[in-house]
Each structure stands twice: as structure tokens, then as C-alpha cells.
Design a protein around this motif. Structure first.
Motif, PDB file in Angstrom:
ATOM      1  N   LEU A 192       0.891  -1.563   0.085  1.00  0.00           N
ATOM      2  CA  LEU A 192      -0.270   0.313   0.732  1.00  0.00           C
ATOM      3  C   LEU A 192       0.877   0.769   0.179  1.00  0.00           C
ATOM      4  O   LEU A 192       1.959   1.493   0.884  1.00  0.00           O
ATOM      5  N   VAL A 193       0.338   2.738  -0.847  1.00  0.00           N
ATOM      6  CA  VAL A 193       0.782   3.268  -0.765  1.00  0.00           C
ATOM      7  C   VAL A 193      -0.499   4.469  -0.193  1.00  0.00           C
ATOM      8  O   VAL A 193      -0.778   4.612  -0.870  1.00  0.00           O
ATOM      9  N   GLY A 194       0.127   5.287   0.919  1.00  0.00           N
ATOM     10  CA  GLY A 194      -0.545   6.167   1.530  1.00  0.00           C
ATOM     11  C   GLY A 194      -0.295   7.188   0.509  1.00  0.00           C
ATOM     12  O   GLY A 194       0.730   8.249   0.073  1.00  0.00           O
ATOM     13  N   ASN A 195      -1.816   7.904  -0.183  1.00  0.00           N
ATOM     14  CA  ASN A 195      -1.131   9.683  -0.938  1.00  0.00           C
ATOM     15  C   ASN A 195      -1.825  10.972  -0.122  1.00  0.00           C
ATOM     16  O   ASN A 195      -3.512  10.154   0.602  1.00  0.00           O
ATOM     17  N   LEU A 216       4.060   0.322   2.532  1.00  0.00           N
ATOM     18  CA  LEU A 216       5.416   1.161   1.379  1.00  0.00           C
ATOM     19  C   LEU A 216       5.731   2.430   1.827  1.00  0.00           C
ATOM     20  O   LEU A 216       7.367   2.251   2.023  1.00  0.00           O
ATOM     21  N   GLY A 217       5.357   3.105   2.119  1.00  0.00           N
ATOM     22  CA  GLY A 217       5.507   4.590   2.315  1.00  0.00           C
ATOM     23  C   GLY A 217       4.116   5.365   1.657  1.00  0.00           C
ATOM     24  O   GLY A 217       3.355   5.135   1.489  1.00  0.00           O
ATOM     25  N   MET A 218       4.672   6.879   2.563  1.00  0.00           N
ATOM     26  CA  MET A 218       3.133   7.832   1.926  1.00  0.00           C
ATOM     27  C   MET A 218       3.812   9.052   1.944  1.00  0.00           C
ATOM     28  O   MET A 218       5.074   9.536   2.533  1.00  0.00           O
ATOM     29  N   MET A 219       3.062   9.286   0.825  1.00  0.00           N
ATOM     30  CA  MET A 219       3.095  11.009  -0.089  1.00  0.00           C
ATOM     31  C   MET A 219       2.066  12.622   1.018  1.00  0.00           C
ATOM     32  O   MET A 219       1.304  11.491   0.756  1.00  0.00           O
ATOM     33  N   ARG A 243       9.055  13.773  -3.953  1.00  0.00           N
ATOM     34  CA  ARG A 243      10.292  13.505  -4.678  1.00  0.00           C
ATOM     35  C   ARG A 243      11.563  12.407  -3.460  1.00  0.00           C
ATOM     36  O   ARG A 243      11.775  11.191  -3.286  1.00  0.00           O
ATOM     37  N   LEU A 244      11.605  13.651  -1.867  1.00  0.00           N
ATOM     38  CA  LEU A 244      12.318  12.159  -1.009  1.00  0.00           C
ATOM     39  C   LEU A 244      11.485  11.271  -0.585  1.00  0.00           C
ATOM     40  O   LEU A 244      11.739  10.447  -0.833  1.00  0.00           O
ATOM     41  N   ALA A 245       9.753  11.046  -0.537  1.00  0.00           N
ATOM     42  CA  ALA A 245       9.056  10.686  -0.276  1.00  0.00           C
ATOM     43  C   ALA A 245       9.607   8.450  -0.816  1.00  0.00           C
ATOM     44  O   ALA A 245       9.133   7.997  -0.875  1.00  0.00           O
TER      45      ALA A 245
END
Ligand SMILES: Nc1ncnc2c1ncn2[C@@H]1O[C@H](COP(=O)(O)OP(=O)(O)OP(=O)(O)O)[C@@H](O)[C@H]1O
Ligand SMILES: [Mg+2]
Length: 263
Positions: A192-195, A216-219, A243-245
Motif C-alpha cells: 500500500l502507498v498512502g497519498n 511501503l510509504g506515504m506521500m 520526491r523525498l518520499a
């Protein structure tokens, strides 16, 4: 590494695909991105200048090519045509490279739940399978349609399916459906990727409500994303927080995928 990106409409699939593509390209990797949207928009998200965009045409709309390869005119149903047309020359011939990212516009056909059998569907399906078999260093597929059409090759060759979600129950509901469909065909490597995450509350909501998928990560939600769109600049160049995320997700992906190969 082969990544497929899916999720509910408007959650940020194209934004994520463009960001990850540029992260890997800038790290010196050889990147091919396939845009599966019927109205392709990855070229814009990647900042392709108009002269590069002018060279791009969705494969699904190339009537002459489809007829030449399948033996039937697109739009015809019934009759004889080949179900596995030659496609091996297509990625090189029709992709366009800008800033280290090679882009292929697939376009799409409405295959529908019943599995429409028409020349353009046969062409796209064969091309998708071919892309999955190829030995590209990094392949990123911005999937517009669902996973259920992709079949066996997806299961065998997609290393990770990233399901993008906003911090809403609706988008988590769609993520759950996509996960089920993926699992039904045997694809279990989903993240899952949170945005558009605005605060810790939303971050916690996503972490606690994930439909059994690792995050996996979040933006973050960032108004500069829309500004980038208005100015016609890639999010990668204009919005450091995203970009960092993406950079940290790219690293995390390599780590989890290497780990899963070792296990
Ligand atoms: N982190 C963010 N912060 C603010 N706005 C965002 C963010 N990510 C995406 N957006 C905006 O949300 C909209 C949808 O993003 P995007 O096109 O990437 O989604 P998508 O899932 O590819 O949509 P579609 O299903 O139509 O293909 C765009 O207007 C984009 O600028
Ligand atoms: Mg999109």
C-alpha cells in the motif's frame, strides 16, 4: 524490477509512477514506463516537452499496425485474427526517452468483465505479456484498468504491485478489492502507498485500517503538486516533499524485494 501501480481513480497512480521512474532513472537505472490510461498523461507528469510528446501515440489506437500484426481491422468482432501478434519490436520503435525515462503509451481498450476478444485487445494483452517477459532493468506500469485482465504473466513477473490509497474508507475499499483480485490470480506481492496524507491522524488511519497489506510509504498532501501541474513542471522537480518520499520508497522496495528473493 517490475512494478505495477494501481488504485482508485484520482488517488495519485500517475504521480507515483512518474516519481518512481525519475528516481530510478536519476540513480542510473534503465527505466521503461508503460502508460495504460486511455487518455495517457504520464508524458505530462514526466515533463516531456511538446516535441517529445508529439512522437508518442497510444499503441491501442494504431489501427494500421494492429491490422498488420493481427490480420484484422480494429473494431471487428468475430472473424479470424491472430491472438499472439508479433510485438517484440514495439517497445523500441514506439517508446520515447526523456531525461533517462523511456515511455510507451499503451492506451487501452474496454476489455470488459466478459473478456472481449477483438484484435486491439489481443495486441495489448500480448504486448503487456511481452513487457513482463523482457529483461528491462526497471519496468513501471501505470495501470488504469484492473489487474484481472493481465493473467498469468503478471503473477509470474510483477515483483510488486503498489496500490495507492488516499486516507479515505472508499479508497481503502477499492484497495481491498484490488488486493482480492490480485490474490485470486495468485499475486500476493502487494504494497500500500498512502497519498495526500495531511497529518498524523490520517497517517495513523491508513496504518491501522490497511486491508492486510504492508505499507511501503506515504506521500504528503502538498498544494505544490497542483501548482506543478499548472506550471507544467514534473512533481519530481517542483515538490521536494514528494520526491523525498518517492526516494525512500524506491530504497525500501529494493530492500524488501532483495529480502524476498533471499527468503
Ligand atoms: N500528494 C498530493 N498532494 C496534492 N495533490 C495531489 C497529490 N498527489 C496527486 N495529487 C493530485 O491529484 C490528482 C490526481 O493525481 P493522479 O493523476 O496522479 O492520479 P491517478 O490515480 O493517476 O488518476 P487517474 O485514475 O485519473 O489516472 C492530480 O490533480 C494531482 O495533481
Ligand atoms: Mg493516472
Amino acid at each position: 524490477m517490475k512494478l505495477a501501480i494501481s488504485g482508485k481513480g484520482g488517488v495519485g497512480k500517475t504521480t507515483l509512477a512518474a516519481l518512481l521512474a525519475q528516481v530510478y532513472a536519476d540513480a542510473g537505472r534503465d527505466v521503461l514506463v508503460a502508460d495504460g490510461d486511455p487518455s495517457p498523461c504520464l508524458a505530462g507528469a514526466l515533463g516531456f516537452p511538446s516535441e517529445f510528446r508529439a512522437q508518442l501515440h497510444p499503441i491501442a489506437e494504431m489501427d494500421e499496425l494492429i491490422e498488420e500484426r493481427t490480420g484484422a481491422k480494429p473494431g471487428t468482432i468475430g472473424g479470424f485474427f491472430t491472438l499472439n501478434p508479433r510485438v517484440d519490436d514495439i517497445p523500441e520503435r514506439f517508446s520515447v526517452m526523456y531525461k533517462g525515462v523511456r515511455l510507451l503509451e499503451m492506451g487501452s481498450v474496454d476489455i470488459g468483465g466478459s473478456g472481449c476478444i477483438c484484435p486491439e485487445a489481443a495486441m495489448l494483452k500480448t504486448l503487456f505479456t511481452h513487457l513482463l517477459f523482457r529483461k528491462d532493468d526497471v519496468l513501471i506500469i501505470d495501470m488504469y484498468a484492473g489487474v484481472e485482465h493481465l493473467g498469468r504473466a503478471t503473477v509470474d513477473f510483477v515483483d510488486a504491485m503498489l496500490i495507492v490509497v488516499e486516507p479515505t474508507r472508499r479508497s481503502l475499499g477499492t484497495a481491498n478489492q484490488i488486493k482480492q483480485l490480485a490474490n485470486d490470480i495468485g499475486l500476493t506481492r502487494c504494497w500500500l502507498v498512502g497519498n495526500k496524507v495531511r497529518n498524523d491522524e490520517e497517517r495513523l488511519f491508513l496504518e491501522s485500517e490497511t486491508p492486510g497489506l504492508p505499507v511501503l510509504g506515504m506521500m504528503p498532501a502538498d498544494l505544490a503538486v497542483q501548482e506543478a501541474d499548472r506550471l507544467g513542471i514534473p512533481v519530481y522537480d517542483h515538490v521536494p516533499s514528494l520526491r523525498l518520499a518517492a526516494e525512500s520508497m524506491a530504497k525500501e522496495l529494493e530492500a524488501v524485494l532483495v529480502k524476498s528473493v533471499v527468503e
